[in-house]
Motif scaffolding. Structure first.
Motif, mmCIF file in Angstrom:
data_model
loop_
_atom_site.group_PDB
_atom_site.id
_atom_site.type_symbol
_atom_site.label_atom_id
_atom_site.label_comp_id
_atom_site.label_asym_id
_atom_site.label_seq_id
_atom_site.Cartn_x
_atom_site.Cartn_y
_atom_site.Cartn_z
ATOM 1 N N THR A 168 0.832 -1.199 0.000
ATOM 2 C CA THR A 168 0.000 0.000 0.000
ATOM 3 C C THR A 168 0.868 1.252 0.000
ATOM 4 N N GLY A 169 0.274 2.375 -0.357
ATOM 5 C CA GLY A 169 1.005 3.637 -0.347
ATOM 6 C C GLY A 169 0.099 4.806 -0.671
ATOM 7 N N ARG A 170 0.725 5.932 -0.977
ATOM 8 C CA ARG A 170 -0.005 7.187 -1.200
ATOM 9 C C ARG A 170 0.036 7.594 -2.658
ATOM 10 N N THR A 171 -0.820 8.535 -2.987
ATOM 11 C CA THR A 171 -0.738 9.225 -4.264
ATOM 12 C C THR A 171 -0.625 10.718 -3.999
ATOM 13 N N LEU A 172 -0.083 11.437 -4.965
ATOM 14 C CA LEU A 172 0.252 12.844 -4.760
ATOM 15 C C LEU A 172 -0.955 13.709 -4.407
ATOM 16 N N ALA A 173 -2.103 13.399 -4.975
ATOM 17 C CA ALA A 173 -3.254 14.296 -4.842
ATOM 18 C C ALA A 173 -3.881 14.273 -3.458
ATOM 19 N N HIS A 174 -3.672 13.189 -2.705
ATOM 20 C CA HIS A 174 -4.372 13.063 -1.425
ATOM 21 C C HIS A 174 -3.399 12.911 -0.269
ATOM 22 N N GLU A 230 -11.092 7.727 -6.142
ATOM 23 C CA GLU A 230 -11.254 6.389 -5.582
ATOM 24 C C GLU A 230 -9.879 5.744 -5.492
ATOM 25 N N ASP A 231 -9.751 4.759 -4.617
ATOM 26 C CA ASP A 231 -8.493 4.023 -4.511
ATOM 27 C C ASP A 231 -8.388 3.044 -5.674
ATOM 28 N N ILE A 232 -7.251 3.070 -6.374
ATOM 29 C CA ILE A 232 -7.033 2.263 -7.573
ATOM 30 C C ILE A 232 -6.062 1.132 -7.261
ATOM 31 N N LEU A 233 -6.367 -0.057 -7.766
ATOM 32 C CA LEU A 233 -5.512 -1.222 -7.579
ATOM 33 C C LEU A 233 -4.640 -1.416 -8.819
ATOM 34 N N LEU A 234 -3.324 -1.341 -8.643
ATOM 35 C CA LEU A 234 -2.391 -1.551 -9.749
ATOM 36 C C LEU A 234 -2.048 -3.030 -9.862
ATOM 37 N N VAL A 235 -2.130 -3.549 -11.106
ATOM 38 C CA VAL A 235 -1.937 -4.965 -11.397
ATOM 39 C C VAL A 235 -0.949 -5.093 -12.550
ATOM 40 N N ASN A 236 -0.013 -6.017 -12.437
ATOM 41 C CA ASN A 236 0.912 -6.234 -13.547
ATOM 42 C C ASN A 236 0.145 -6.712 -14.782
ATOM 43 N N GLY A 239 -10.456 -10.019 6.665
ATOM 44 C CA GLY A 239 -11.609 -9.291 6.172
ATOM 45 C C GLY A 239 -11.501 -9.081 4.681
ATOM 46 N N GLN A 240 -12.257 -8.125 4.175
ATOM 47 C CA GLN A 240 -12.213 -7.847 2.754
ATOM 48 C C GLN A 240 -12.443 -6.368 2.489
ATOM 49 N N THR A 241 -11.950 -5.926 1.336
ATOM 50 C CA THR A 241 -12.141 -4.548 0.922
ATOM 51 C C THR A 241 -13.496 -4.395 0.250
ATOM 52 N N GLU A 242 -13.861 -3.174 -0.022
ATOM 53 C CA GLU A 242 -14.950 -2.895 -0.947
ATOM 54 C C GLU A 242 -14.404 -3.066 -2.374
ATOM 55 N N PRO A 243 -15.252 -3.097 -3.386
ATOM 56 C CA PRO A 243 -14.760 -3.245 -4.765
ATOM 57 C C PRO A 243 -13.767 -2.140 -5.144
ATOM 58 N N LEU A 244 -12.675 -2.555 -5.781
ATOM 59 C CA LEU A 244 -11.609 -1.646 -6.189
ATOM 60 C C LEU A 244 -11.440 -1.709 -7.704
ATOM 61 N N ARG A 245 -11.353 -0.553 -8.330
ATOM 62 C CA ARG A 245 -11.104 -0.502 -9.766
ATOM 63 C C ARG A 245 -9.660 -0.918 -10.039
ATOM 64 N N ILE A 246 -9.445 -1.733 -11.064
ATOM 65 C CA ILE A 246 -8.093 -2.165 -11.380
ATOM 66 C C ILE A 246 -7.506 -1.326 -12.510
ATOM 67 N N ARG A 247 -6.191 -1.229 -12.508
ATOM 68 C CA ARG A 247 -5.469 -0.579 -13.594
ATOM 69 C C ARG A 247 -4.247 -1.438 -13.916
ATOM 70 N N LEU A 248 -4.149 -1.889 -15.151
ATOM 71 C CA LEU A 248 -3.013 -2.703 -15.578
ATOM 72 C C LEU A 248 -1.808 -1.811 -15.845
ATOM 73 N N LYS A 282 2.501 -10.947 -9.940
ATOM 74 C CA LYS A 282 1.981 -11.524 -8.696
ATOM 75 C C LYS A 282 2.081 -10.567 -7.501
ATOM 76 N N THR A 283 2.273 -9.284 -7.776
ATOM 77 C CA THR A 283 2.215 -8.275 -6.715
ATOM 78 C C THR A 283 1.178 -7.225 -7.091
ATOM 79 N N LEU A 284 0.643 -6.560 -6.098
ATOM 80 C CA LEU A 284 -0.390 -5.539 -6.281
ATOM 81 C C LEU A 284 -0.020 -4.313 -5.462
ATOM 82 N N PHE A 285 -0.542 -3.177 -5.893
ATOM 83 C CA PHE A 285 -0.375 -1.935 -5.127
ATOM 84 C C PHE A 285 -1.712 -1.219 -5.075
#
Length: 687
Positions: A580-586, A605-611, A630-639, A646-649
């Protein structure tokens, strides 16, 4: 009419930029960098420029709120303040500050009478001034007679404080930011500096363009790597492994500074023997780690350059938010000690702190094991994760929360939800109606940093005195605490913030005795780096370390293979490892930055980065991340190609995403900081 221009300090990250507010009719029109400011150097990030709309946002808490259900359960309190109550909605009454603090004091007295003084705890203090943070811990320890005080350093840089104090006796940055221009080599590890501390990153980019002197080590490809001479993308949870390898190379190739070690350190021989006999410290170990074999040569190259040049190391939460975060910080400090890269300009240790006053909150004593000035308290209290457990055990019944969204930014949200549901009383002092405020029994709206006078200490120990950009009738945090104290039988009688600060200068005299308001006003744009006596101290440890005997200490800890490293060695990489980490805007919980349309539209919204090579596992636009916690709410993915297979951010800015619901109680074993930087997750497509 021309806009009035007022100098102050940015309310966001630990960089602590000097700003100019442009004000018309008591409204902020724009914010710019002070053209001759020492920290910002005439530049601001987008949060500093545009993140001021929260001051006039609709969800500002402009009058104290008291939950109707709380008063229904406490009819005697309702009777005592009935004349002040005004319907706000189905959930809340609005009231006045006198009635809100009366209600709070009545409930706190009742709880302590029933369950004892230690049934009360206080959490927060890093998003307000030093004056308020100081009074927050004083109220907790002395008025309430409870040792249970903590702040958001628990989820960020507490391991930096622990690791640095263990080895060199002081847990703060050793140098000013401008030493970036004086150094010959920089190592940045576990810090996405361009996003989290952009004004520091500006200096790094400028310096690296001129000297090609930057190494960046991270689990994914970050923007700063574009400017790096050495870029090392490493497996998850391998920080201590890599840092020990760097020390191994320096010792094995005899690149260490013998004179510095002999005159300024102790226990080196034992450290040397341990590291040279540690199979995990030999860089050849990476030859066994599939996909990362090249690091067996790259890590030694970085180590050699660090050792033979005047060098600095910068790190962030990518180091501290691990099981071995404190040990990794000790390993960083060891590198400085064996090479003499500490105690002079252009060489030192730079933990990049997150909140605008998290350094100051710790300096003020908002930690369960330190009084102000890092002195020993009369009684050591519980750390935040222990406090959550104590809530579940029925031992903590009341919480005063000041500027910390614990129900969003802390781990194991399902557990926290249950713990906070068992409290008998929660009072929150906040600027906005964020997640924790919505759960409170009483919410008191307070001034933001743009509406008050106060001292803030940035990530390089630099004190800045803020002044109001706009006038507000809301109370400052310390004024609310003073009212509570008086109604609990205390005698606080501060007329203005300068009187609180003068007390800080006496109580925490080792760092702040010479930092009067007058001097801070005179040096508003430059600031003063603590310790401040007759002069301030830009560089620490010039002659001695802050240990009892003035010597730096070696405390070797062997890396323990785990997680992704073990899977790679066994050629059994399965499932997904998330960081996990931050983005510049927030900024952190985004409560303030979401109020700025120009910021929120960049990242709403929080974006999930996928290889991109893992695309077949992500056939839908949204997914849910799930594990045993537990589990997250639905997250939009970005390739992308910026994360490894096999890693996500994912970022954690939006509370609605519930990212921290999937992080359990795994944490640094010395200081309990959560292991946010790597966790195994299952991926559930959302149709």
């Amino acid at each position: 009419m021309d806009a009035q221009q007022i100098d102050s300090v940015c309310t966001y990250c630990g960089v602590g930029c000097d700003i100019v507010g442009h004000i018309q009719e008591n409204k902020i029109i724009k914010i710019t960098a002070s053209p001759d400011g020492y920290v910002s150097q005439g530049k601001l990030c987008i949060k500093g420029k545009y993140g001021f709309d929260f001051v006039t946002a609709d969800n500002r808490v402009r009058a104290p709120r008291i939950k109707k259900s709380f008063l229904d359960k406490n009819p005697q309190i309702k009777t005592a303040i009935a004349g002040s109550l005004r319907d706000l909605d189905d959930t809340w009454y609005e009231s006045d500050i006198d009635s809100a603090t009366t209600a709070a004091s009545m409930k706190l007295k009742e709880i302590q009478a029933a369950y004892g003084e230690k049934s009360f705890c206080a959490i927060g203090g890093a998003r307000t001034s030093c004056e308020s943070a100081y009074l927050f811990q004083k109220f907790t320890r002395h008025t309430m007679n409870s040792p249970h005080i903590d702040n958001c350093a628990r989820v960020c840089h507490s391991p930096s404080l622990k690791g640095m104090r263990t080895t060199i006796g002081e847990g703060a940055a050793t140098n000013p930011y401008n030493d970036i221009y004086l150094t010959e080599f920089m190592v940045v590890i576990g810090s996405n500096t361009t996003e989290a501390h952009p004004i520091v990153a500006n200096r790094m980019v400028d310096a690296s363009r001129k000297s090609n002197n930057l190494a960046v080590i991270d689990v994914r490809e970050i923007k700063l790597m574009k400017f790096a001479k050495h870029k090392a993308i490493v497996p998850h949870e391998a920080n201590l492994l890599i840092l020990n390898m760097m020390a191994y190379v320096i010792i094995d190739e005899e690149l260490y500074d013998r004179e510095f070690i002999a005159t300024r350190t102790k226990w080196f021989d034992e450290y040397k023997e341990k590291i040279l006999n540690d199979p995990y410290a030999n860089p050849d170990y990476f030859k066994e780690i599939k996909g990362y074999e090249h690091l067996s040569k790259l890590i030694p190259n970085i180590a050699r350059e660090y050792a033979v040049k005047r060098s600095m190391i910068f790190w962030g939460l990518g180091i501290t938010e691990h099981l071995d975060g404190s040990y990794a910080v000790m390993a960083i400090t060891h590198l400085a000690l064996i090479t003499g890269n500490i105690g002079h300009h252009g060489a030192g240790l730079m933990p990049l702190r997150g909140q605008n006053n998290v350094q100051g909150a710790c300096d003020m004593g908002c930690l369960p094991y330190y009084d102000p000035d890092y002195q020993e308290p009369k009684e050591v209290g519980l750390m935040t994760p222990q406090l959550v457990d104590a809530m579940l055990d029925g031992k903590i019944k009341a919480v005063l929360n000041m500027g910390e969204d614990i129900t969003h930014i802390h781990p194991n949200l399902n557990k926290i939800d249950e713990a906070f549901g068992q409290l008998e009383f929660l009072m929150v002092q906040e600027v906005m109606m964020n997640d924790v405020a919505a759960r409170a029994d009483i919410v008191v709206g307070v001034k933001s940093a743009y509406e008050k006078t106060g001292v803030y200490v940035n990530a390089m120990r630099r004190l800045h005195l803020s002044q109001p950009l706009v006038h507000s009738d809301l109370p400052d945090d310390w004024e609310v605490i003073q009212m509570l104290d008086n109604k609990m039988g205390g005698t606080y009688d501060y007329k203005e913030s300068s009187e609180v600060w003068d007390e800080v200068r006496e109580v925490a005299h080792r760092r702040f005795s010479g930092a009067s308001y007058m001097r801070l006003e005179r040096h508003r744009k430059r600031g003063l780096q603590w310790p401040v006596y007759t002069e301030d101290t830009p560089v620490l440890h010039l002659l001695d370390f802050r240990t009892d005997d003035g010597l730096g200490e070696f405390h070797y800890h062997q890396y323990q293979p785990r997680g992704m490293v073990v899977e790679l060695i066994e050629d059994a990489l399965q499932g997904y490892h998330l960081t996990t980490g931050r983005t510049l805007a927030h900024y952190n919980n985004a409560a303030q930055t979401k109020a700025s349309e120009s910021l929120n539209k960049r990242y709403d919204e929080d974006i999930l980065l996928v290889n991109e090579n893992d695309a077949e596992d992500f056939p839908t636009e949204y997914v849910i991340l799930k594990n045993e916690h537990g589990q997250t709410e639905p997250l939009r993915i970005r390739l992308t190609d910026k994360v490894q297979p096999k890693t996500l951010f994912v970022t954690f800015h939006h509370a609605k995403s519930r990212i921290n619901a999937i992080f359990g109680d795994k944490r640094d074993e010395l200081i309990l900081t959560a292991a946010f930087k790597s966790i195994k997750v299952d991926v559930l497509p959302v149709a």
